[in-house]
Design a protein around this motif. Structure first.
Motif, PDB file in Angstrom:
ATOM      1  N   ALA A  38       0.563  -1.096   0.063  1.00 59.52           N
ATOM      2  CA  ALA A  38      -0.334  -0.207   0.229  1.00 59.52           C
ATOM      3  C   ALA A  38       0.598   1.147   0.142  1.00 59.52           C
ATOM      4  O   ALA A  38       1.847   0.903   0.948  1.00 59.52           O
ATOM      5  CB  ALA A  38      -1.329   0.135   1.124  1.00 59.52           C
ATOM      6  N   LEU A  39       0.383   2.181  -0.598  1.00 61.47           N
ATOM      7  CA  LEU A  39       1.758   3.271  -1.087  1.00 61.47           C
ATOM      8  C   LEU A  39       1.108   4.772   0.366  1.00 61.47           C
ATOM      9  O   LEU A  39      -0.049   4.295   1.449  1.00 61.47           O
ATOM     10  CB  LEU A  39       0.962   4.315  -1.776  1.00 61.47           C
ATOM     11  CG  LEU A  39       1.164   3.955  -3.060  1.00 61.47           C
ATOM     12  CD1 LEU A  39       0.571   4.630  -4.230  1.00 61.47           C
ATOM     13  CD2 LEU A  39       2.282   3.648  -3.892  1.00 61.47           C
ATOM     14  N   THR A  40       2.006   5.370   0.650  1.00 58.07           N
ATOM     15  CA  THR A  40       2.031   5.475   2.224  1.00 58.07           C
ATOM     16  C   THR A  40       1.595   7.422   1.990  1.00 58.07           C
ATOM     17  O   THR A  40       1.122   7.661   2.750  1.00 58.07           O
ATOM     18  CB  THR A  40       2.978   5.708   2.832  1.00 58.07           C
ATOM     19  OG1 THR A  40       4.505   5.925   2.424  1.00 58.07           O
ATOM     20  CG2 THR A  40       3.202   3.871   3.866  1.00 58.07           C
ATOM     21  N   SER A  41       1.496   7.614   0.729  1.00 57.96           N
ATOM     22  CA  SER A  41       1.209   9.140   0.422  1.00 57.96           C
ATOM     23  C   SER A  41       1.430   9.317  -0.767  1.00 57.96           C
ATOM     24  O   SER A  41       1.694   8.791  -1.854  1.00 57.96           O
ATOM     25  CB  SER A  41       2.573   9.425   0.422  1.00 57.96           C
ATOM     26  OG  SER A  41       3.519   9.809  -0.679  1.00 57.96           O
ATOM     27  N   VAL A  42       0.281  10.708  -1.777  1.00 60.90           N
ATOM     28  CA  VAL A  42      -0.157  10.325  -2.585  1.00 60.90           C
ATOM     29  C   VAL A  42      -0.500  12.204  -2.864  1.00 60.90           C
ATOM     30  O   VAL A  42      -0.324  12.628  -2.001  1.00 60.90           O
ATOM     31  CB  VAL A  42      -1.687  10.114  -3.035  1.00 60.90           C
ATOM     32  CG1 VAL A  42      -0.945   8.118  -3.099  1.00 60.90           C
ATOM     33  CG2 VAL A  42      -2.455  10.272  -2.732  1.00 60.90           C
ATOM     34  N   THR A  43       0.240  13.283  -3.952  1.00 59.80           N
ATOM     35  CA  THR A  43      -0.894  14.121  -4.063  1.00 59.80           C
ATOM     36  C   THR A  43      -1.631  14.300  -4.910  1.00 59.80           C
ATOM     37  O   THR A  43      -1.783  13.555  -5.595  1.00 59.80           O
ATOM     38  CB  THR A  43       1.021  15.048  -5.104  1.00 59.80           C
ATOM     39  OG1 THR A  43       1.589  14.877  -3.612  1.00 59.80           O
ATOM     40  CG2 THR A  43       0.726  16.502  -5.179  1.00 59.80           C
ATOM     41  N   ALA A  44      -2.308  15.150  -4.505  1.00 55.20           N
ATOM     42  CA  ALA A  44      -4.141  15.379  -5.421  1.00 55.20           C
ATOM     43  C   ALA A  44      -4.383  16.343  -6.164  1.00 55.20           C
ATOM     44  O   ALA A  44      -3.690  17.294  -5.425  1.00 55.20           O
ATOM     45  CB  ALA A  44      -5.325  14.693  -4.410  1.00 55.20           C
ATOM     46  N   THR A  45      -4.521  16.573  -6.931  1.00 55.30           N
ATOM     47  CA  THR A  45      -4.647  17.840  -7.938  1.00 55.30           C
ATOM     48  C   THR A  45      -6.308  18.081  -7.379  1.00 55.30           C
ATOM     49  O   THR A  45      -7.278  17.483  -7.119  1.00 55.30           O
ATOM     50  CB  THR A  45      -4.923  17.369  -9.452  1.00 55.30           C
ATOM     51  OG1 THR A  45      -6.326  16.513  -9.532  1.00 55.30           O
ATOM     52  CG2 THR A  45      -3.221  16.703 -10.212  1.00 55.30           C
ATOM     53  N   ALA A  46      -6.126  19.591  -7.873  1.00 51.33           N
ATOM     54  CA  ALA A  46      -7.912  19.999  -7.574  1.00 51.33           C
ATOM     55  C   ALA A  46      -8.450  19.849  -8.225  1.00 51.33           C
ATOM     56  O   ALA A  46     -10.019  19.980  -7.486  1.00 51.33           O
ATOM     57  CB  ALA A  46      -8.016  21.717  -8.527  1.00 51.33           C
ATOM     58  N   ASP A  47      -8.644  18.532  -8.820  1.00 53.55           N
ATOM     59  CA  ASP A  47     -10.124  17.795  -9.627  1.00 53.55           C
ATOM     60  C   ASP A  47      -9.719  16.615  -9.090  1.00 53.55           C
ATOM     61  O   ASP A  47     -10.730  15.935  -9.884  1.00 53.55           O
ATOM     62  CB  ASP A  47      -9.930  18.766 -11.175  1.00 53.55           C
ATOM     63  CG  ASP A  47      -8.663  17.636 -11.818  1.00 53.55           C
ATOM     64  OD1 ASP A  47      -7.806  17.672 -11.269  1.00 53.55           O
ATOM     65  OD2 ASP A  47      -8.634  17.757 -13.088  1.00 53.55           O
ATOM     66  N   GLY A  48      -9.233  16.180  -7.684  1.00 51.61           N
ATOM     67  CA  GLY A  48      -9.290  14.614  -7.505  1.00 51.61           C
ATOM     68  C   GLY A  48      -8.054  14.067  -7.880  1.00 51.61           C
ATOM     69  O   GLY A  48      -8.772  12.888  -7.757  1.00 51.61           O
ATOM     70  N   ARG A  49      -7.514  14.130  -9.428  1.00 47.88           N
ATOM     71  CA  ARG A  49      -6.415  12.744  -9.875  1.00 47.88           C
ATOM     72  C   ARG A  49      -5.728  13.212  -8.722  1.00 47.88           C
ATOM     73  O   ARG A  49      -4.666  13.808  -8.684  1.00 47.88           O
ATOM     74  CB  ARG A  49      -6.180  13.610 -11.158  1.00 47.88           C
ATOM     75  CG  ARG A  49      -7.591  13.919 -12.101  1.00 47.88           C
ATOM     76  CD  ARG A  49      -6.653  13.599 -13.462  1.00 47.88           C
ATOM     77  NE  ARG A  49      -7.194  15.035 -13.600  1.00 47.88           N
ATOM     78  CZ  ARG A  49      -6.356  15.845 -14.376  1.00 47.88           C
ATOM     79  NH1 ARG A  49      -5.755  14.847 -15.253  1.00 47.88           N
ATOM     80  NH2 ARG A  49      -5.710  17.054 -14.229  1.00 47.88           N
ATOM     81  N   PHE A  50      -4.648  11.981  -8.881  1.00 49.58           N
ATOM     82  CA  PHE A  50      -3.172  11.485  -8.152  1.00 49.58           C
ATOM     83  C   PHE A  50      -2.183  11.607  -8.495  1.00 49.58           C
ATOM     84  O   PHE A  50      -2.341  11.143  -9.815  1.00 49.58           O
ATOM     85  CB  PHE A  50      -4.235  10.365  -6.852  1.00 49.58           C
ATOM     86  CG  PHE A  50      -5.084   9.978  -6.220  1.00 49.58           C
ATOM     87  CD1 PHE A  50      -5.092  11.130  -5.441  1.00 49.58           C
ATOM     88  CD2 PHE A  50      -5.324   8.657  -6.268  1.00 49.58           C
ATOM     89  CE1 PHE A  50      -5.698  11.373  -4.952  1.00 49.58           C
ATOM     90  CE2 PHE A  50      -6.693   8.656  -4.858  1.00 49.58           C
ATOM     91  CZ  PHE A  50      -6.928   9.714  -4.006  1.00 49.58           C
ATOM     92  N   LEU A  51      -1.572  11.802  -8.634  1.00 53.51           N
ATOM     93  CA  LEU A  51       0.133  11.810  -8.797  1.00 53.51           C
ATOM     94  C   LEU A  51       0.786  11.361  -7.505  1.00 53.51           C
ATOM     95  O   LEU A  51       0.634  11.021  -6.861  1.00 53.51           O
ATOM     96  CB  LEU A  51       0.209  13.703  -9.095  1.00 53.51           C
ATOM     97  CG  LEU A  51      -0.483  14.427 -10.121  1.00 53.51           C
ATOM     98  CD1 LEU A  51      -0.245  15.608  -9.911  1.00 53.51           C
ATOM     99  CD2 LEU A  51      -1.001  13.704 -11.469  1.00 53.51           C
ATOM    100  N   ASP A  52       1.975  11.255  -8.247  1.00 50.12           N
ATOM    101  CA  ASP A  52       3.048  10.340  -7.218  1.00 50.12           C
ATOM    102  C   ASP A  52       3.603  11.667  -6.858  1.00 50.12           C
ATOM    103  O   ASP A  52       4.221  12.608  -7.309  1.00 50.12           O
ATOM    104  CB  ASP A  52       4.204   9.187  -8.435  1.00 50.12           C
ATOM    105  CG  ASP A  52       4.928   9.090  -7.361  1.00 50.12           C
ATOM    106  OD1 ASP A  52       5.963  10.005  -6.568  1.00 50.12           O
ATOM    107  OD2 ASP A  52       5.683   8.234  -7.490  1.00 50.12           O
TER     108      ASP A  52
END
Length: 315
Positions: A180-194
């Protein structure tokens, strides 16, 4: 006299329900995404009282005395879906929706309501996180206090699975290790980035990961299930629109809302309850005073009936 007793008793019941509603709001002052509930009361139909002289059809006359109110009832408990304040938590899996969706020709008031040119009441559209309950049915919530299970599922505080852009539960796992990933980055429209490379996070099918936001055209049609979770009434499915990605690109409608600053997903924030504590305390005391007034009327009628039975009856 008996009618007055019932009228006062109905007032006590209505004020008790109002008191319970307000105390529930106060108890949820710190519940993320909680929406204030309002108790609305209305009166029973009034009766026209007249003094009749003689029998009907015999030429007797009648004199109108006036109208008599027959009591009050707590009719409904609608929720107030206006935006709550955002509180920073700095937790990467806490998310808050900040939305203020406007429509041409409509001026929404502080209760999220407006009237169109024909005088019809219109409620402001709201965005919700889309989750999957334990029964597999779709639910909606404004509480973005999420976490990641050992299996990599993005879940709510109550264990419901958060749905992603493809309408399926979001699974955040490292494709190389399966952990399981321990961190993500989210954009203003809810998409996840590394969080390291800034590249889109993809699922096994090569589709971008993210949270599914749903637009509810009339949030007052939602059914409150508790714990900040709502469901849609059967037959009202057309009032909910899932704002998903199309062909791996940003959803046009959601993108427009974000660009026009009418909606944004904030990572590391939680939406607070929209309950006004000061106003709630005023309403709580008002309900208490009204309950006591009706209680005194019940006691008055009780004493009057006691005299009528035990004293007047002896004369």
């Amino acid at each position: 006299m008996i009618r007055g007793l019932y009228t006062a008793a109905s007032g006590m019941i209505a004020e008790q329900r109002k008191h319970d509603t307000i105390t529930n709001n106060i108890a949820n002052l710190r519940t993320p995404g909680y929406k204030q509930v309002n108790a609305i009361s209305r009166s029973f139909p009034e009766m026209l009282i007249a003094l009749t002289s003689g029998q009907a059809g015999s030429g007797g006359t009648s004199q109108t005395i006036g109208r008599l109110n027959t009591g009050v009832l707590a009719e409904e408990d609608p929720s107030l879906y206006v935006q709550g304040d955002l509180k920073e938590t700095k937790n990467g899996f806490d998310f808050a929706i900040a939305s203020d969706i406007q429509e041409d020709g409509l001026d929404f008031n502080g209760r999220g309501m407006a009237f169109d040119a024909d005088g019809n009441r219109v409620f402001q559209k709201q965005l919700f996180f889309t989750v999957q309950g334990a029964d597999g049915e779709t639910r909606y919530t404004r509480s973005g206090s999420f976490g990641v299970s050992e299996a990599g599922d993005l879940i709510t505080a109550d264990g419901d699975k958060v749905l992603g852009l493809d309408g399926q539960p979001v699974k955040l796992v490292n494709p190389d290790t399966g952990q399981a990933l321990t961190s993500v980055t989210a954009t203003a429209d809810g998409r996840f980035l590394d969080p390291v490379t800034g590249q889109p996070l993809l699922d096994a099918a090569g589709r971008q990961l993210g949270v599914l936001l749903s637009r509810v055209d009339n949030p007052n049609r939602l059914v409150r299930e508790g714990n900040g979770v709502y469901r849609i009434n059967p037959g009202d499915e057309g009032t909910v629109t899932a704002l998903t990605d199309r062909n791996g690109e940003r959803n046009e409608e959601l993108g427009t809302l974000v660009d026009n600053h009418q909606a944004v997903l904030r990572q590391g924030y939680l939406e607070q309850s929209n309950v006004d504590p000061a106003q709630s305390m005023v309403e709580l005391n008002t309900a208490l005073r009204a309950y006591e007034a009706n209680q005194k009327m019940v006691q008055y009628y009780d004493r009057s009936l006691d005299k009528a039975v035990n004293e007047v009856g002896k004369v």
